[in-house]
Write an enzyme that holds these catalytic residues in place. Structure first.
Site, PDB file in Angstrom:
ATOM      1  N   HIS A 203      23.800  20.283   7.371  1.00 44.94           N
ATOM      2  CA  HIS A 203      24.093  20.359   5.938  1.00 44.94           C
ATOM      3  C   HIS A 203      23.372  21.482   5.210  1.00 44.94           C
ATOM      4  O   HIS A 203      23.599  21.677   4.010  1.00 44.94           O
ATOM      5  CB  HIS A 203      23.729  19.045   5.256  1.00 44.94           C
ATOM      6  CG  HIS A 203      22.242  18.792   5.221  1.00 44.94           C
ATOM      7  ND1 HIS A 203      21.562  18.278   6.288  1.00 44.94           N
ATOM      8  CD2 HIS A 203      21.317  19.021   4.253  1.00 44.94           C
ATOM      9  CE1 HIS A 203      20.278  18.183   5.977  1.00 44.94           C
ATOM     10  NE2 HIS A 203      20.099  18.631   4.754  1.00 44.94           N
TER      11      HIS A 203
HETATM   12  C1  UD1 Z   1      19.588  17.522  -0.226  1.00 46.25           C
HETATM   13  C2  UD1 Z   1      18.186  18.116  -0.153  1.00 46.25           C
HETATM   14  C3  UD1 Z   1      17.757  18.324   1.286  1.00 46.25           C
HETATM   15  C4  UD1 Z   1      17.945  17.075   2.115  1.00 46.25           C
HETATM   16  C5  UD1 Z   1      19.376  16.587   1.944  1.00 46.25           C
HETATM   17  C6  UD1 Z   1      19.572  15.319   2.748  1.00 46.25           C
HETATM   18  C7  UD1 Z   1      17.780  19.570  -2.103  1.00 46.25           C
HETATM   19  C8  UD1 Z   1      17.570  20.958  -2.556  1.00 46.25           C
HETATM   20  N1  UD1 Z   1      18.119  19.411  -0.817  1.00 46.25           N
HETATM   21  O1  UD1 Z   1      20.499  18.478   0.220  1.00 46.25           O
HETATM   22  O2  UD1 Z   1      16.402  18.685   1.343  1.00 46.25           O
HETATM   23  O3  UD1 Z   1      17.695  17.364   3.478  1.00 46.25           O
HETATM   24  O4  UD1 Z   1      19.608  16.350   0.572  1.00 46.25           O
HETATM   25  O5  UD1 Z   1      20.893  14.975   2.870  1.00 46.25           O
HETATM   26  O6  UD1 Z   1      17.610  18.677  -2.877  1.00 46.25           O
HETATM   27  N2  UD1 Z   1      27.418  15.067  -2.386  1.00 46.25           N
HETATM   28  C9  UD1 Z   1      28.387  14.104  -2.358  1.00 46.25           C
HETATM   29  N3  UD1 Z   1      27.999  12.802  -2.213  1.00 46.25           N
HETATM   30  C10 UD1 Z   1      26.704  12.453  -2.101  1.00 46.25           C
HETATM   31  C11 UD1 Z   1      25.727  13.443  -2.102  1.00 46.25           C
HETATM   32  C12 UD1 Z   1      26.088  14.764  -2.250  1.00 46.25           C
HETATM   33  O7  UD1 Z   1      29.564  14.387  -2.467  1.00 46.25           O
HETATM   34  O8  UD1 Z   1      26.407  11.253  -1.981  1.00 46.25           O
HETATM   35  C13 UD1 Z   1      27.789  16.480  -2.576  1.00 46.25           C
HETATM   36  C14 UD1 Z   1      27.149  17.023  -3.843  1.00 46.25           C
HETATM   37  O9  UD1 Z   1      27.945  16.798  -4.956  1.00 46.25           O
HETATM   38  C15 UD1 Z   1      26.983  18.482  -3.500  1.00 46.25           C
HETATM   39  C16 UD1 Z   1      26.759  18.466  -2.001  1.00 46.25           C
HETATM   40  O10 UD1 Z   1      27.237  17.225  -1.507  1.00 46.25           O
HETATM   41  O11 UD1 Z   1      28.131  19.221  -3.792  1.00 46.25           O
HETATM   42  C17 UD1 Z   1      25.313  18.684  -1.612  1.00 46.25           C
HETATM   43  O12 UD1 Z   1      24.451  17.696  -2.158  1.00 46.25           O
HETATM   44  P1  UD1 Z   1      23.006  18.081  -2.761  1.00 46.25           P
HETATM   45  O13 UD1 Z   1      22.391  16.851  -3.267  1.00 46.25           O
HETATM   46  O14 UD1 Z   1      23.141  19.262  -3.650  1.00 46.25           O
HETATM   47  O15 UD1 Z   1      22.137  18.651  -1.591  1.00 46.25           O
HETATM   48  P2  UD1 Z   1      22.071  18.332  -0.054  1.00 46.25           P
HETATM   49  O16 UD1 Z   1      22.760  19.454   0.635  1.00 46.25           O
HETATM   50  O17 UD1 Z   1      22.509  16.944   0.239  1.00 46.25           O
END
Ligand code: UD1
Length: 353
Positions: A203
């Site tokens: 991810h």
């Molecule tokens: C975040 C953390 C990372 C951790 C990871 C675990 C930061 C900078 N990074 O990254 O350290 O290893 O979590 O998974 O905080 N999304 C969904 N559903 C969800 C969660 C996220 O659709 O339940 C989507 C969000 O809207 C976004 C993308 O996935 O577009 C990424 O999510 P985000 O929380 O920005 O960061 P991670 O890549 O998950």
């Protein structure tokens, strides 16, 4: 003593579970749990509270998505309001996410003490969001709870000495505690034979946000998938990028499943041959499980595992050769403490009430 714990992303729920368990044992500690909402899908968030027997958060701020600045900024505003309302004496934060940094900034500016669990870790690239979050959080923490010897050396090198405690890793504690309940049959449900498949998670922004890099990785992993089944538990960010870059056909030889809860992932890992991952937490959980991991990162904050020959850092180009070169072998034990990190942390905190 009123403590506010702030969580938001998947790995933080796992860490909070065991710390909460220890905090509950201490009379006089009243813990309020705040979920920023950064992760909100049931299988990225709610399922962890159930399977790890945690209390539902006292507050869920529902803040997720958007740019890093927007997300962090909105969290900063919302957690500051809550801190003013609840007046905690201490704020507990985990790891390196945007939720961590927002909580640390809000608390520090209100002169509330900050305890950072998983302090001292450092890695390249220095501009990755998680590195920025952890460096800044360490700078404004009163208690720095460090999971590894290498983390201690990093802080020493940066001249941070006060409030630093080696505790071991809380993820090891929860691994040991939950091991008897791992879903050891999940691989059978997926039609997989014990010891003959690979578990993959991915991810990180530097792996999935660039079409060329993502294509190279999927090419390398695809070669492996022709020789050994790969179960790819796909993170929402990765799923979105693969669709955006129209790379779906590159997944055809893999078993692609949605994110799974902790007990299923750990169960799957116990029976795996090895793992492919860019997750900070999972590359250690594979080690706790006695498995090797090909780590899709240029560097890692868990470098001991690479130095011990347990994990291998790879990219799309060399992942296939690294897979072929994997050797089974004895693992050095207890690199991350002895499974009592949460207890040590809570002992230190409660001595200072
Ligand atoms: C975040 C953390 C990372 C951790 C990871 C675990 C930061 C900078 N990074 O990254 O350290 O290893 O979590 O998974 O905080 N999304 C969904 N559903 C969800 C969660 C996220 O659709 O339940 C989507 C969000 O809207 C976004 C993308 O996935 O577009 C990424 O999510 P985000 O929380 O920005 O960061 P991670 O890549 O998950």
């Amino acid at each position: 003593m009123k403590i506010m714990s702030i969580v938001g992303a998947r790995p933080q729920f796992v860490k909070e579970a065991i710390v909460q368990h220890e905090l509950n044992k201490v009379e006089g500690i009243n813990e309020i749990v705040v979920h920023t909402g950064q992760h909100y899908d049931e299988n990225m968030s709610g399922s962890f509270f159930e399977t790890l027997s945690m209390r539902k958060p006292d507050y869920n701020l529902g803040l997720s998505g958007g740019s890093h600045g927007k997300m962090t900024g909105e969290m900063l505003i919302a957690v500051e309001e809550l801190m003013i309302k609840e007046s905690p004496e201490l704020v507990i934060l985990y790891g390196d996410t945007n939720s961590t940094l927002a909580g640390a900034l809000a608390a520090a500016k209100l002169k509330i003490e900050v305890a950072h669990i998983e302090a001292g870790l450092r890695q390249h690239p220095k501009d990755m969001p998680e590195e920025i979050n952890r460096v800044l959080t360490d700078r404004i923490s009163k208690y720095l709870f460090v999971p590894s010897e290498w983390g201690m050396r990093n802080l020493e090198a940066e001249g941070i000495r006060e409030g630093v405690h080696f505790t071991g890793d809380v993820m090891y504690d929860i691994f040991l505690k939950m091991k008897p309940t791992f879903d050891e049959n999940y691989h059978l449900e997926l039609g997989l034979e014990s010891g003959k498949y690979i578990v993959m998670t991915m991810h990180r922004d530097f792996n999935v946000d660039d079409a060329e890099i993502l294509t190279e990785i999927l090419k390398g992993v695809g070669r492996i998938a022709k020789e050994m089944p790969i179960v790819f538990t796909i993170h929402p960010r990765t799923k979105a990028r693969i669709e955006e870059f129209k790379l779906n056909s590159m997944l055809k030889d893999m078993i692609v499943i949605p994110p799974i809860d902790y007990l299923k992932l750990m169960g799957l890992t116990q029976h795996a041959y090895a793992a492919i991952t860019d997750s900070g937490g999972y590359q250690k959980e594979t080690y706790f499980s006695g498995k090797k991991a090909l780590v899709l990162m240029p560097d890692t904050s868990w470098i001991e595992l690479v130095n011990e020959g347990i994990n291998v850092l790879v990219n799309g180009d060399d992942i296939y050769d690294a897979f072929k070169g994997l050797k089974t072998g004895d693992f050095k034990e207890n690199i991350y403490g002895s499974g009592d990190a949460a207890k040590r942390i809570v002992d230190i905190i409660s001595k200072n009430i």
